[in-house]
Design an enzyme around this catalytic site. Structure first.
Site, short mmCIF file in Angstrom:
data_model
loop_
_atom_site.label_atom_id
_atom_site.label_comp_id
_atom_site.label_asym_id
_atom_site.label_seq_id
_atom_site.Cartn_x
_atom_site.Cartn_y
_atom_site.Cartn_z
N ARG A 78 -11.66 11.11 0.08
CA ARG A 78 -10.22 10.93 -0.16
C ARG A 78 -9.80 11.67 -1.45
O ARG A 78 -8.75 12.33 -1.48
CB ARG A 78 -9.92 9.44 -0.28
N LYS A 124 6.88 -10.80 -3.84
CA LYS A 124 6.39 -9.85 -2.85
C LYS A 124 5.99 -10.51 -1.53
O LYS A 124 6.46 -10.13 -0.46
CB LYS A 124 5.20 -9.07 -3.43
N ASN A 128 7.93 -10.32 2.36
CA ASN A 128 7.32 -9.97 3.64
C ASN A 128 7.33 -11.16 4.61
O ASN A 128 7.55 -10.98 5.81
CB ASN A 128 5.88 -9.46 3.44
N CYS A 142 0.50 -5.00 6.39
CA CYS A 142 1.18 -5.81 5.36
C CYS A 142 1.74 -7.12 5.88
O CYS A 142 1.30 -8.19 5.45
CB CYS A 142 2.29 -4.98 4.73
C1 UGA Z 1 6.52 -3.89 5.21
C2 UGA Z 1 7.82 -4.26 4.48
O1 UGA Z 1 8.95 -3.90 5.30
C3 UGA Z 1 7.92 -3.54 3.15
O2 UGA Z 1 9.09 -3.96 2.46
C4 UGA Z 1 6.68 -3.90 2.32
O3 UGA Z 1 6.69 -3.28 1.06
C5 UGA Z 1 5.44 -3.45 3.09
O4 UGA Z 1 5.39 -4.14 4.35
C6 UGA Z 1 4.24 -3.76 2.25
O5 UGA Z 1 3.95 -4.93 2.04
O6 UGA Z 1 3.62 -2.85 1.73
P1 UGA Z 1 5.78 -1.89 6.79
O7 UGA Z 1 4.48 -2.60 6.96
O8 UGA Z 1 5.77 -0.42 6.53
O9 UGA Z 1 6.59 -2.52 5.53
O10 UGA Z 1 6.57 -2.20 8.09
P2 UGA Z 1 8.02 -2.63 8.61
O11 UGA Z 1 8.87 -1.44 8.72
O12 UGA Z 1 8.54 -3.80 7.85
O13 UGA Z 1 7.60 -3.11 10.09
C7 UGA Z 1 6.61 -4.12 10.26
C8 UGA Z 1 6.43 -4.46 11.72
O14 UGA Z 1 7.53 -5.23 12.21
C9 UGA Z 1 6.28 -3.29 12.69
O15 UGA Z 1 5.23 -3.59 13.57
C10 UGA Z 1 7.61 -3.24 13.40
O16 UGA Z 1 7.51 -2.70 14.69
C11 UGA Z 1 7.97 -4.71 13.45
N1 UGA Z 1 9.43 -4.97 13.54
C12 UGA Z 1 10.25 -4.54 12.54
C13 UGA Z 1 9.94 -5.68 14.60
O17 UGA Z 1 9.19 -6.09 15.52
N2 UGA Z 1 11.28 -5.95 14.66
C14 UGA Z 1 12.12 -5.53 13.69
O18 UGA Z 1 13.33 -5.80 13.79
C15 UGA Z 1 11.59 -4.81 12.59
#
Ligand code: UGA
Length: 440
Positions: A35, A205, A209, A261
């Site tokens: 990496r 945090k 989430n 996450c």
């Molecule tokens: C998430 C949080 O959104 C961030 O704010 C946080 O910083 C991050 O985790 C972290 O802890 O590092 P991320 O894991 O990139 O970010 O994903 P999201 O965009 O939140 O989506 C998470 C999951 O929820 C995905 O599987 C998505 O498909 C699902 N989802 C999202 C739904 O099923 N419905 C929705 O309306 C939105």
């Protein structure tokens, strides 16, 4: 400012590159030499738009470098950001803090006798930072500055954040540590900057989430209710989201949340709530997780039903493997659970994903001969699929839309048997989605 970043996975690589773009002189440290090599050549460890360019700019400016040497890190700076992973433990819902402990212990063993500041960004259970502070020599202060990066938006979420949260220790070094972190982010402009204690910062945090997870599980629970009563969750969700107290985010019903996450942070919070005997809180978080895992079983049931009761020897095409569009991450991906379950039940599963290397990107090839087509990740190329052309490729035009992302009327008009989540299959004669979008 001279800064080190310990741990250069998704978070650390993004943070290091962004700090460099703010003018700092950054040394990234990781135990993985492959990496480190790849980062030193400007290649990000994950798919993240713009990150390779930002890394390359930092490397070329001579203000960004990566190493496996903790000795170099200890010499490079007095401020050390901690960005290592905290995955779910193998045998419980707790977070595995071994990478945090070893990174900090190794660093501290190499620090000179001056003052140093460790700024934690990793997501950790409440009380972790306080525990670290207590075992540090007096000249080493510990702050916690949680990250709120969404995969695929990491650079914007770092450089144009909604808020900066900083937990400072209740020692004499706390205020100065807070000023140092404020100075590091000074060029981000007007951003709400909340200074609090270490534990509150950690809890902000995981609560953020867990709240997003709760919204997603809530809309999924309501989707089941819509399905049982004949309502339409897509319109309902739009209507809920227009209430500013609710807001439109995280209200898309379907296969639920996954990734590195949301699931593990929710579980870590549940485990922590149980440890401190906050039983009602633990029950609430547990219910959110159970609803989320139920989505995966439910999708498999829908596919089984579409196959007439058994998926054995049936050709099933699953569109999507990553946990969300725009990512090649399959950690705790709902799509992967569905793929595995269908295969275990004897289904002949073909998977197409635009970014996950194990699978084909050839959408037409994947659709050819399918008896059931399943949308498991809402990639734009699947959302925008032409239902008329797709109908000519498949053996049976049945689609199970696990992300409620297809325009229902277009698909039914093209002859598809459409099965979504809490959505009614309609023809173009009456389309509740377009009715909603014209309301003013
Ligand atoms: C998430 C949080 O959104 C961030 O704010 C946080 O910083 C991050 O985790 C972290 O802890 O590092 P991320 O894991 O990139 O970010 O994903 P999201 O965009 O939140 O989506 C998470 C999951 O929820 C995905 O599987 C998505 O498909 C699902 N989802 C999202 C739904 O099923 N419905 C929705 O309306 C939105």
């Amino acid at each position: 400012m001279k800064i080190t970043v310990l741990g250069t996975g998704y978070l650390g690589a993004t943070h290091a590159a962004c700090l460099t773009s703010l003018g700092h002189d950054v040394l990234g440290v990781d135990i993985d030499p492959v990496r480190v090599d790849s980062l030193n050549n400007g290649h990000s460890p994950v798919l993240e738009p713009g990150l390779d360019d930002l890394l390359t700019a930092g490397l070329q400016a001579g203000r960004l470098r990566f190493t496996t040497s903790v000795t170099e890190a200890a010499d490079h700076a007095r401020v050390h950001f901690l960005c290592v992973g905290t995955p779910q433990s193998a045998d419980s819902w707790e977070m595995d803090l071994s990478a945090v402990d070893s990174a900090v212990d190794e660093l501290v063993a190499h620090l000179d006798h001056g003052d140093h500041l460790i700024v934690g960004k990793s997501t950790v259970p409440a009380g972790t930072a306080q525990g670290l502070q207590e075992r540090m020599p007096e000249r080493v202060a510990v702050c916690w500055n949680p990250e709120f990066l969404r995969e695929g938006h990491g650079i914007a979420d770092t450089l144009q954040p909604d808020r900066i949260v900083l937990g400072i220790p209740d020692t004499g070094a706390g205020p100065a540590a807070g000023e140092t972190v404020r100075e590091i982010y000074a060029d981000l402009g007007e951003v709400p900057f909340l200074v609090t204690d270490l534990t509150t910062a950690e809890l902000v945090k995981v609560s953020a989430n867990a709240f997003l997870a709760t919204k997603i599980s809530f809309i999924n629970a309501v989707a089941d209710l819509c399905e049982a009563t004949g309502g339409d969750v897509s319109v309902l969700s739009t209507a809920l989201g227009l209430d500013p107290r609710i807001g439109p985010g995280a209200l898309s019903a379907g296969l639920g949340f996954g990734g590195g996450c949301l699931p593990k942070d929710l579980r870590g919070l549940t485990a922590r709530a149980e440890q401190v005997d906050a039983r009602q809180a633990a029950d609430l978080f547990r219910a959110v997780d159970a609803e989320n895992m139920h989505r995966r079983d439910r999708l498999v049931d829908q596919v089984t039903d579409a196959c007439g009761g058994s998926v054995s020897d049936r050709r099933i095409t699953v569109l999507g493997a990553s946990f969300k569009p725009g990512s090649d991450d399959i950690r705790d991906s709902p799509a992967m659970t569905v793929i595995g379950d269908l295969e275990d039940a004897g289904g002949l599963v073909t998977v197409c994903d635009p970014a996950v290397p194990a699978y084909s990107r050839d959408l037409s090839g994947a659709l050819r001969g399918a008896e059931v087509t399943v949308i498991a990740t809402d990639w734009p190329e699947f959302r925008d699929l032409d239902p008329v052309a797709a109908c000519d490729l498949v053996a049976v035009p049945t689609v199970v839309d696990g992300r409620n992302c297809l325009p229902v009327a277009r698909w039914t008009d093209a002859g598809w048997d459409y099965r979504g989540t809490g959505r009614r299959a309609q023809s173009s004669g009456w389309n509740p989605a377009s009715t909603a979008s014209t309301a003013n």
